[in-house]
Scaffold this active site. Structure first.
Site, short mmCIF file in Angstrom:
data_model
loop_
_atom_site.label_atom_id
_atom_site.label_comp_id
_atom_site.label_asym_id
_atom_site.label_seq_id
_atom_site.Cartn_x
_atom_site.Cartn_y
_atom_site.Cartn_z
N THR A 31 47.06 37.42 33.68
CA THR A 31 47.24 37.56 32.22
C THR A 31 47.08 39.02 31.82
O THR A 31 47.86 39.54 31.00
CB THR A 31 46.23 36.66 31.47
OG1 THR A 31 46.20 35.37 32.10
CG2 THR A 31 46.62 36.49 30.01
N LYS A 93 34.71 32.76 34.78
CA LYS A 93 35.59 33.83 35.22
C LYS A 93 35.34 34.11 36.70
O LYS A 93 34.35 33.68 37.25
CB LYS A 93 35.35 35.10 34.41
CG LYS A 93 35.90 35.01 32.98
CD LYS A 93 35.78 36.32 32.22
CE LYS A 93 36.22 37.53 32.95
NZ LYS A 93 37.60 37.47 33.51
N GLU A 102 33.72 42.65 35.86
CA GLU A 102 34.20 42.13 34.57
C GLU A 102 33.03 41.86 33.62
O GLU A 102 33.13 42.12 32.41
CB GLU A 102 35.01 40.85 34.78
CG GLU A 102 36.34 41.10 35.47
CD GLU A 102 37.08 39.84 35.85
OE1 GLU A 102 38.31 39.91 35.98
OE2 GLU A 102 36.45 38.78 36.02
#
Ligand code: 5RP
Length: 217
Positions: A31, A93, A102
């Site tokens: 994405t 995630k 992240e």
């Protein structure tokens, strides 16, 4: 409508939140791969840091200015994908094994923006929950984690920080309690449960429209 198109329109919506002079954290995944050209096309004067070598490389190839995340101490925005999005905003995630970096980037952002296609929202979070484990004491860490549930190793290279990538595959009945238990286990570098308090905005592509949710904390 394809999930690829949904990813693209969610990513483009997030790219429109970026303004000149911002510092921006760039996530990792398929994405985010749509975010990078959308951001580059805006030709803004921004400073970026990336959560993975592959994002860094792709962003630089598009002309974005990417700095090491050493001198930057906060981001105006961080934008990243997710594997699962719970109704209350909790995330899983790390499908791309980049969850340690992240999480550091998301935590350093004034606003952490999640971009996803319509397959990512779920009624309740479920396993697997990605883990990054320190190689030192690995077997002992896994044995310790066994009190919570099973752990399986992923057949992928170590993280850029040398961590071993695995997945917790036990129950995820209470994400907050599980997150605390995983974080409290010596040898766990990071886990892929991201609390809702970390999340500011979620863009989900659904068909040809983008649903935006702003979380109030
Ligand atoms: C990488 C991640 C990704 O953001 C997550 O796996 C979603 O990826 P994609 O956008 O490819 O569906 O956490 O570690």
């Amino acid at each position: 409508m394809s999930t690829e198109r949904e990813k693209q329109i969610a990513a483009e919506a997030a790219a429109r939140m970026v303004d000149d002079s911002m510092t921006v954290g760039l996530g990792t995944g398929s994405t985010v791969a749509y975010l990078l050209p959308a951001l580059a096309a805006r030709a803004l004067d921004i400073r970026c840091a990336a959560t993975s070598p592959r994002t860094e490389e792709a962003a630089r190839a598009l002309g974005l200015e990417v700095e090491p995340f050493v001198d930057i101490d906060r981001f105006d925005l961080a934008i990243d994908g997710a594997d699962q999005i719970a109704p209350d905003g909790w995330l899983v995630k790390g499908g791309g094994a980049a969850h340690t970096r992240e999480k550091i980037v998301a935590a350093a952002a004034d606003r952490f923006v999640v971009i996803a296609d319509s397959t990512k929202p779920v009624r309740a979070l479920r396993p697997p929950v990605p883990l990054e484990l320190l190689a030192f004491g690995l077997r002992a860490t896994v044995r310790h984690l066994g009190r919570l549930g099973t752990v399986t190793f992923r057949d992928v290279p170590r993280s850029p920080d040398g961590g071993v990538i695995a997945d917790y595959t036990g129950p995820v009945d209470d994400p907050a309690a599980l997150a605390a238990a995983l974080a409290a286990t010596p040898g766990v570098v990071a886990h892929g449960l991201f609390p809702a308090e970390m999340v500011a905005t979620v863009f989900v592509g659904r068909g040809e429209q983008v649903d935006r949710t702003d979380l109030v904390h």
